[in-house]
Design a protein around this motif. Structure first.
Motif, PDB file in Angstrom:
ATOM      1  N   HIS A 176      -5.660  -7.627  -3.020  1.00  0.00           N
ATOM      2  CA  HIS A 176      -4.744  -8.310  -3.707  1.00  0.00           C
ATOM      3  C   HIS A 176      -3.733  -8.947  -2.578  1.00  0.00           C
ATOM      4  O   HIS A 176      -3.639  -8.406  -1.665  1.00  0.00           O
ATOM      5  CB  HIS A 176      -3.758  -7.586  -4.755  1.00  0.00           C
ATOM      6  N   ASP A 188       1.375  -9.928  -5.056  1.00  0.00           N
ATOM      7  CA  ASP A 188       0.737  -9.003  -6.193  1.00  0.00           C
ATOM      8  C   ASP A 188       1.231  -7.500  -6.132  1.00  0.00           C
ATOM      9  O   ASP A 188       1.598  -7.028  -7.190  1.00  0.00           O
ATOM     10  CB  ASP A 188      -0.711  -9.181  -6.123  1.00  0.00           C
ATOM     11  N   PHE A 189       1.215  -7.201  -4.913  1.00  0.00           N
ATOM     12  CA  PHE A 189       1.776  -5.732  -4.377  1.00  0.00           C
ATOM     13  C   PHE A 189       3.294  -5.568  -5.131  1.00  0.00           C
ATOM     14  O   PHE A 189       3.603  -4.816  -5.653  1.00  0.00           O
ATOM     15  CB  PHE A 189       1.553  -5.436  -3.234  1.00  0.00           C
ATOM     16  N   LYS A 190       4.053  -6.718  -4.541  1.00  0.00           N
ATOM     17  CA  LYS A 190       5.605  -6.590  -4.743  1.00  0.00           C
ATOM     18  C   LYS A 190       5.598  -6.743  -6.146  1.00  0.00           C
ATOM     19  O   LYS A 190       6.603  -6.262  -6.633  1.00  0.00           O
ATOM     20  CB  LYS A 190       6.002  -7.771  -3.963  1.00  0.00           C
ATOM     21  N   GLY A 206       3.816  -5.746  -8.477  1.00  0.00           N
ATOM     22  CA  GLY A 206       3.244  -4.418  -9.228  1.00  0.00           C
ATOM     23  C   GLY A 206       2.006  -4.634  -9.929  1.00  0.00           C
ATOM     24  O   GLY A 206       1.585  -3.775 -10.938  1.00  0.00           O
ATOM     25  N   VAL A 265      -0.928  -4.413  -8.237  1.00  0.00           N
ATOM     26  CA  VAL A 265      -2.090  -3.465  -7.758  1.00  0.00           C
ATOM     27  C   VAL A 265      -1.915  -2.025  -8.054  1.00  0.00           C
ATOM     28  O   VAL A 265      -0.855  -1.401  -8.489  1.00  0.00           O
ATOM     29  CB  VAL A 265      -1.738  -3.179  -6.162  1.00  0.00           C
ATOM     30  N   LYS A 310      -1.205   1.663  -8.755  1.00  0.00           N
ATOM     31  CA  LYS A 310      -0.428   2.553  -7.987  1.00  0.00           C
ATOM     32  C   LYS A 310      -1.406   3.806  -7.600  1.00  0.00           C
ATOM     33  O   LYS A 310      -2.134   4.248  -8.388  1.00  0.00           O
ATOM     34  CB  LYS A 310       0.591   3.052  -8.753  1.00  0.00           C
ATOM     35  N   SER A 355      -3.776   3.657  -5.475  1.00  0.00           N
ATOM     36  CA  SER A 355      -5.141   3.400  -4.948  1.00  0.00           C
ATOM     37  C   SER A 355      -5.000   3.193  -3.390  1.00  0.00           C
ATOM     38  O   SER A 355      -3.875   3.082  -2.849  1.00  0.00           O
ATOM     39  CB  SER A 355      -5.750   2.126  -5.401  1.00  0.00           C
ATOM     40  N   GLU A 369      -6.170   0.707  -1.918  1.00  0.00           N
ATOM     41  CA  GLU A 369      -5.932  -0.887  -1.732  1.00  0.00           C
ATOM     42  C   GLU A 369      -4.313  -0.917  -1.695  1.00  0.00           C
ATOM     43  O   GLU A 369      -3.724  -1.752  -0.831  1.00  0.00           O
ATOM     44  CB  GLU A 369      -6.260  -1.574  -2.936  1.00  0.00           C
ATOM     45  N   GLU A 370      -3.676  -0.290  -2.535  1.00  0.00           N
ATOM     46  CA  GLU A 370      -2.131  -0.240  -2.480  1.00  0.00           C
ATOM     47  C   GLU A 370      -1.680   0.294  -1.008  1.00  0.00           C
ATOM     48  O   GLU A 370      -0.912  -0.207  -0.540  1.00  0.00           O
ATOM     49  CB  GLU A 370      -1.596   0.500  -3.632  1.00  0.00           C
ATOM     50  N   TYR A 390       0.272  -2.076   1.559  1.00  0.00           N
ATOM     51  CA  TYR A 390       1.679  -1.376   1.964  1.00  0.00           C
ATOM     52  C   TYR A 390       1.653  -1.195   3.412  1.00  0.00           C
ATOM     53  O   TYR A 390       2.817  -1.923   4.333  1.00  0.00           O
ATOM     54  CB  TYR A 390       1.972   0.024   1.424  1.00  0.00           C
ATOM     55  N   HIS A 396       7.545  -0.172  -7.012  1.00  0.00           N
ATOM     56  CA  HIS A 396       6.919   0.648  -5.824  1.00  0.00           C
ATOM     57  C   HIS A 396       8.156   1.467  -5.409  1.00  0.00           C
ATOM     58  O   HIS A 396       8.109   1.704  -4.153  1.00  0.00           O
ATOM     59  CB  HIS A 396       6.285  -0.451  -4.894  1.00  0.00           C
TER      60      HIS A 396
END
Length: 103
Positions: free
Chosen positions: A43, A47-49, A51, A53, A55, A57, A59-60, A64, A98
């Motif tokens: 992502h 997308d991360f910011k 929320g 993705v 939590k 994982s 990938e997160e 990060y 996050h």
């Protein structure tokens, strides 16, 4: 690519991105991020910011570490020293989902 293979690769990349610090290394991180996005393997930071993705994982974690490296590079390029509050604002997620990620 199987999920476990993808998670293993992301795990390796997390550690690698965390150790990269210099200008040339920043370019490597940027290229890595762009290519992962291009092939839709992760992502976006947006997308991360937001929320979006999963939590906890891998990938997160990878997003990060990429995000952190990009923010650190930005703060290093900035001639005016950044306060802890300035840096915190750069890391703030739009929906605060996050907050569990501490630095």
């Amino acid at each position: 690519m199987e999920k476990s293979e993808k998670e293993q690769i992301f795990g390796i990349l997390c550690g690698t991105v965390d150790r990269l610090r210099g200008k040339k290394e920043y370019e490597i991180i940027t290229s890595l991020y762009d290519n992962l996005l291009k092939y839709k393997l992760i992502h976006s930071i947006e997308d991360f910011k937001a929320g979006k993705v999963i939590k906890g994982s891998i990938e997160e974690a990878l997003i990060y570490w990429i995000w952190r490296a990009l923010v650190q590079h930005k703060s290093i390029k900035n001639l005016i020293p950044m306060t802890k509050e300035d840096i915190s604002k750069l890391f703030e997620a739009e929906d605060n989902s996050h907050k569990h990620i501490a630095f």
